[in-house]
Motif scaffolding. Sequence first.
Motif, PDB file in Angstrom:
ATOM      1  N   ALA A 352       0.836  -1.202   0.000  1.00 25.55           N
ATOM      2  CA  ALA A 352       0.000   0.000   0.000  1.00 25.55           C
ATOM      3  C   ALA A 352       0.872   1.254   0.000  1.00 25.55           C
ATOM      4  O   ALA A 352       0.578   2.237  -0.703  1.00 25.55           O
ATOM      5  CB  ALA A 352      -0.917  -0.011   1.221  1.00 25.55           C
ATOM      6  N   SER A 353       1.953   1.218   0.763  1.00 27.23           N
ATOM      7  CA  SER A 353       2.869   2.358   0.803  1.00 27.23           C
ATOM      8  C   SER A 353       3.560   2.546  -0.546  1.00 27.23           C
ATOM      9  O   SER A 353       3.752   3.678  -1.007  1.00 27.23           O
ATOM     10  CB  SER A 353       3.918   2.144   1.903  1.00 27.23           C
ATOM     11  OG  SER A 353       4.807   3.231   1.982  1.00 27.23           O
ATOM     12  N   MET A 356       1.414   4.394  -2.881  1.00 27.97           N
ATOM     13  CA  MET A 356       1.385   5.826  -2.564  1.00 27.97           C
ATOM     14  C   MET A 356       2.601   6.543  -3.133  1.00 27.97           C
ATOM     15  O   MET A 356       2.543   7.737  -3.428  1.00 27.97           O
ATOM     16  CB  MET A 356       1.316   6.020  -1.051  1.00 27.97           C
ATOM     17  CG  MET A 356      -0.016   5.625  -0.421  1.00 27.97           C
ATOM     18  SD  MET A 356      -1.432   6.503  -1.139  1.00 27.97           S
ATOM     19  CE  MET A 356      -1.042   8.198  -0.697  1.00 27.97           C
ATOM     20  N   ASN A 389       0.448   5.172   5.470  1.00 26.41           N
ATOM     21  CA  ASN A 389      -0.872   4.571   5.274  1.00 26.41           C
ATOM     22  C   ASN A 389      -1.949   5.143   6.194  1.00 26.41           C
ATOM     23  O   ASN A 389      -3.061   5.430   5.750  1.00 26.41           O
ATOM     24  CB  ASN A 389      -0.773   3.051   5.440  1.00 26.41           C
ATOM     25  CG  ASN A 389       0.143   2.427   4.409  1.00 26.41           C
ATOM     26  OD1 ASN A 389       0.458   3.034   3.389  1.00 26.41           O
ATOM     27  ND2 ASN A 389       0.594   1.216   4.663  1.00 26.41           N
ATOM     28  N   PRO A 395      -5.016   3.845   2.204  1.00 24.29           N
ATOM     29  CA  PRO A 395      -3.998   2.799   1.995  1.00 24.29           C
ATOM     30  C   PRO A 395      -4.009   1.774   3.129  1.00 24.29           C
ATOM     31  O   PRO A 395      -3.810   0.573   2.892  1.00 24.29           O
ATOM     32  CB  PRO A 395      -2.676   3.578   1.962  1.00 24.29           C
ATOM     33  CG  PRO A 395      -3.065   4.979   1.632  1.00 24.29           C
ATOM     34  CD  PRO A 395      -4.400   5.187   2.268  1.00 24.29           C
ATOM     35  N   ALA A 398      -6.943  -0.524   2.564  1.00 22.84           N
ATOM     36  CA  ALA A 398      -6.620  -1.458   1.482  1.00 22.84           C
ATOM     37  C   ALA A 398      -5.702  -2.567   1.979  1.00 22.84           C
ATOM     38  O   ALA A 398      -5.848  -3.740   1.610  1.00 22.84           O
ATOM     39  CB  ALA A 398      -5.960  -0.706   0.320  1.00 22.84           C
ATOM     40  N   PRO A 450      -3.262  -4.978  -2.336  1.00 21.34           N
ATOM     41  CA  PRO A 450      -3.226  -3.660  -1.693  1.00 21.34           C
ATOM     42  C   PRO A 450      -2.634  -2.584  -2.583  1.00 21.34           C
ATOM     43  O   PRO A 450      -3.047  -1.419  -2.519  1.00 21.34           O
ATOM     44  CB  PRO A 450      -2.372  -3.889  -0.448  1.00 21.34           C
ATOM     45  CG  PRO A 450      -1.615  -5.128  -0.705  1.00 21.34           C
ATOM     46  CD  PRO A 450      -2.449  -5.966  -1.595  1.00 21.34           C
ATOM     47  N   THR A 454      -5.034   0.504  -3.453  1.00 21.57           N
ATOM     48  CA  THR A 454      -4.573   1.836  -3.055  1.00 21.57           C
ATOM     49  C   THR A 454      -4.459   2.757  -4.264  1.00 21.57           C
ATOM     50  O   THR A 454      -4.872   3.920  -4.219  1.00 21.57           O
ATOM     51  CB  THR A 454      -3.210   1.739  -2.334  1.00 21.57           C
ATOM     52  OG1 THR A 454      -3.346   0.913  -1.189  1.00 21.57           O
ATOM     53  CG2 THR A 454      -2.720   3.109  -1.910  1.00 21.57           C
ATOM     54  N   TYR A 455      -3.916   2.237  -5.359  1.00 19.76           N
ATOM     55  CA  TYR A 455      -3.744   3.053  -6.563  1.00 19.76           C
ATOM     56  C   TYR A 455      -5.103   3.501  -7.112  1.00 19.76           C
ATOM     57  O   TYR A 455      -5.292   4.671  -7.443  1.00 19.76           O
ATOM     58  CB  TYR A 455      -2.984   2.242  -7.614  1.00 19.76           C
ATOM     59  CG  TYR A 455      -2.593   3.047  -8.833  1.00 19.76           C
ATOM     60  CD1 TYR A 455      -1.428   3.789  -8.838  1.00 19.76           C
ATOM     61  CD2 TYR A 455      -3.407   3.072  -9.969  1.00 19.76           C
ATOM     62  CE1 TYR A 455      -1.059   4.544  -9.949  1.00 19.76           C
ATOM     63  CE2 TYR A 455      -3.058   3.818 -11.087  1.00 19.76           C
ATOM     64  CZ  TYR A 455      -1.881   4.551 -11.072  1.00 19.76           C
ATOM     65  OH  TYR A 455      -1.543   5.296 -12.158  1.00 19.76           O
ATOM     66  N   THR A 465      -4.775  14.018  -3.170  1.00 23.84           N
ATOM     67  CA  THR A 465      -4.267  12.872  -2.419  1.00 23.84           C
ATOM     68  C   THR A 465      -3.198  13.297  -1.419  1.00 23.84           C
ATOM     69  O   THR A 465      -3.210  12.920  -0.260  1.00 23.84           O
ATOM     70  CB  THR A 465      -3.691  11.815  -3.372  1.00 23.84           C
ATOM     71  OG1 THR A 465      -4.724  11.412  -4.271  1.00 23.84           O
ATOM     72  CG2 THR A 465      -3.201  10.604  -2.604  1.00 23.84           C
TER      73      THR A 465
END
Length: 466
Positions: A352-353, A356, A389, A395, A398, A450, A454-455, A465
Amino acid sequence: MSQYRDAAREIVEAIGGKENVSAATHCVTRLRFALIDEGKVDKEKLENIDLVKGSFSTNGQFQVVIGQGTVNKVYNEMAAETGIGEASKEDVKKASEAHLNPLQKAIKMLADIFIPILPAIVTAGLLMGINNLLTGPGIFFAKPLIEVYPQWADLSGIINLIANTAFTFLPGLIGWSAVKRFGGSPLLGIVLGLMLVHPELLSAWDIGKTKPDTWNIFGLTVQKVGYQGQVLPILAASYLLAKIEVFLTKRIPDAIQMLIVPPVTLLITGFAAFIVIGPITFAISNVLTGGVIWLFTHFAALGGLIYGGLYGVLVITGMHHTFLAVDLQLAAKGGTFLWPMLALSNIAQGSASLAMMLVAKDEKQKGLALTSAISAYLGVTEPAMFGVNLRYRFPFIAAIISSAIAGLVISVQGVKAFSIGVGGIPGFLSIDSHYWPAFFMGMAIVLVVPFVLTYILAKTRREKTV
């Protein structure tokens, strides 16, 4: 050094000034504060500081994530510039406990006991994983590697001995840490722990296979049973030992304390451990671990879904430390269902990170997201979780959805870890090779899902964002 000096000043201002700090210290990656009033913290201002990667409050401490190798420099500048004196971690812990409720204090107590011994346990798990590569069939060849190359057998034997030491003498490690936490002498804690796994006792691994010998103490029959791999017996016995030692130390003259306090303390605690504490806590441990085994045997999908999804939430509250004892008990009984989900949860937070990093517009956030993702993939999730996150929420959502799905998938296939080791991607080393296909299926889920979620969420959100 001006960079660190300026950052230190800005951090102190953001947390409400030095008058709002009752104690401060640092660990490997974070500044740790016991604050008088956390309501005075300006989190937006704090997290806009270049060196700050995130912040969070847990167990009565307000922690600011800086990063390894930098945090000590920032702390030194903060101490020099603001007059906030160097405090030990114990000072900060004591100052922060005033704000905790009984449940939080209990969770913090377990964390204080287990965190100091984690390096030994994690190292042992990693080495056991390496030994698993050498001895497991079907990994490199149909036969184990040491059968194909017999000259490596002794190397494997030494690695296995080194790896097993921490688990064989686990009560000694816990005794040292627990007695220290409860205010007693850590050395007596080590002796107490080793006493519970003395070679003269029937090993806990052999209970049910061999009838134990007994002691007859004034007509009372006591079984000569050891507590290898057990957690609750040594925790309870350590608490009793510390309290007896403190009680006697206050009442025995200094000149004869050495002759009276340690022997009497060990004798009383030893008798209590073998006669009362051990049998009772051993039974409780069997009920607890039996309950977890029953859940994952009969409702594996539900157990995996709940624990896999909630592990990230448990980390926020600090409650994940309470499950370390359960993990150790399960590992002692042949394998833990829980540790594999921890490893997958780490990876989910990293994925998830990483997503981002692609959608972030600010260069600082891009760099933070990338380095945090790498850290999470290697088992350290704090920068990703608290620095990225949780800051944007979606995130994190997710990540926990994905780890819940992965937890369900590996649980229904009975994936177990034979030991506690390194989290994240290297976590597969703690998994028996028999379960690797299922575990890698779960790993694929937390690498891809994830990231994609997230995307997509970032691109479909109307507001900016980052």
